[in-house]
Enzyme design. Structure first.
Site, PDB file in Angstrom:
ATOM      1  CB  CYS A   7      32.982  40.115  37.141  1.00  0.00           C
ATOM      2  SG  CYS A   7      33.856  41.252  38.095  1.00  0.00           S
ATOM      3  CG  ASN A  10      33.084  46.724  39.192  1.00  0.00           C
ATOM      4  OD1 ASN A  10      33.063  47.825  39.621  1.00  0.00           O
ATOM      5  ND2 ASN A  10      33.924  46.316  37.994  1.00  0.00           N
ATOM      6  CB  CYS A  12      39.139  40.217  39.664  1.00  0.00           C
ATOM      7  SG  CYS A  12      39.728  39.533  41.332  1.00  0.00           S
ATOM      8  NE  ARG A  13      35.347  37.015  37.042  1.00  0.00           N
ATOM      9  CZ  ARG A  13      34.258  36.312  37.458  1.00  0.00           C
ATOM     10  NH1 ARG A  13      33.892  35.336  36.529  1.00  0.00           N
ATOM     11  NH2 ARG A  13      33.590  36.662  38.573  1.00  0.00           N
ATOM     12  CB  SER A  14      33.906  43.602  35.121  1.00  0.00           C
ATOM     13  OG  SER A  14      33.738  43.951  36.366  1.00  0.00           O
ATOM     14  CG  ASP A 123      35.967  34.795  40.691  1.00  0.00           C
ATOM     15  OD1 ASP A 123      37.129  35.354  40.732  1.00  0.00           O
ATOM     16  OD2 ASP A 123      35.094  34.671  41.502  1.00  0.00           O
TER      17      ASP A 123
HETATM   18  P1  4NP Z   1      35.476  39.341  39.971  1.00  0.00           P
HETATM   19  O1  4NP Z   1      36.269  38.461  41.207  1.00  0.00           O
HETATM   20  O2  4NP Z   1      34.119  38.989  40.053  1.00  0.00           O
HETATM   21  O3  4NP Z   1      36.313  39.162  38.825  1.00  0.00           O
HETATM   22  O4  4NP Z   1      35.671  41.046  40.634  1.00  0.00           O
HETATM   23  C1  4NP Z   1      35.890  38.228  42.662  1.00  0.00           C
HETATM   24  C2  4NP Z   1      36.132  39.146  43.478  1.00  0.00           C
HETATM   25  C3  4NP Z   1      35.733  39.024  44.705  1.00  0.00           C
HETATM   26  C4  4NP Z   1      34.876  38.255  44.798  1.00  0.00           C
HETATM   27  C5  4NP Z   1      34.381  37.198  44.119  1.00  0.00           C
HETATM   28  C6  4NP Z   1      34.727  37.379  43.085  1.00  0.00           C
HETATM   29  N1  4NP Z   1      34.497  38.076  46.217  1.00  0.00           N
HETATM   30  O5  4NP Z   1      33.732  37.195  46.752  1.00  0.00           O
HETATM   31  O6  4NP Z   1      34.844  38.759  47.323  1.00  0.00           O
END
Ligand code: 4NP
Length: 154
Positions: A7, A10, A12-14, A123
């Site tokens: 994702c 790294n 939240c989702r992955s 997201d």
């Molecule tokens: P993820 O979520 O891609 O599911 O881990 C996010 C976590 C942090 C950010 C973006 C998406 N960020 O921009 O910091």
């Protein structure tokens, strides 16, 4: 068989996908055959544990992802993993842009394994707690589908 979830951050989702899929693999008795990892397109959160909200949502389903640490996608991953599974089209584009010419990885949106060919795991970072629950619902469905896919492939 090595599976890498990707994702953006790294956190939240992955990592949620890593935890959910690892449990599905264990329940299917495939833990000795399948290796699971996750990473992010970006390095902003490298070394950090998953977002507290993602940890809490996973914990509510009996899954502990607190020990995971974020890392960025690297070129070696394209040779080391059999499946590289992004959460959304942005991730998919970034992965393809980084892919070396010759590599053995199968790259496909994760939700294809939930029977949703164009599906994206949204997201949840800037939203509320409900978003994390919805993400887990999608990830559980796709994890089950991926286990069945791997079993069918032998
Ligand atoms: P993820 O979520 O891609 O599911 O881990 C996010 C976590 C942090 C950010 C973006 C998406 N960020 O921009 O910091």
């Amino acid at each position: 068989m090595k599976v890498l979830f990707v994702c953006l951050g790294n956190i939240c989702r992955s990592p949620s996908a890593e935890g959910v899929f690892r449990r599905a693999v264990e329940q299917a008795g495939l833990a000795l055959r399948i290796t699971v990892d996750s990473c992010g397109i970006g390095d902003w959160h490298a070394g950090n544990p998953p977002d507290e909200r993602a940890q809490a949502a996973a914990r509510r389903r009996g899954i502990d992802i607190s020990g995971l640490r974020a890392r960025q996608l690297r070129r070696e991953d394209f040779y080391a993993f059999d499946y590289i599974l992004p959460m959304d089209y942005g991730n998919l584009r970034d992965i393809r842009a980084m892919a070396p010419d010759a590599h053995g990885a199968h790259i496909e949106l994760f939700l294809a394994f939930a029977g949703i060919p164009q599906g994206e795991v949204p997201d949840p970072y800037y939203g509320g707690e409900q978003g994390f629950e919805e993400v887990l619902d999608m990830i559980e469905a796709a994890s089950q589908g991926l286990v069945e896919h791997i079993q069918a492939a032998g």
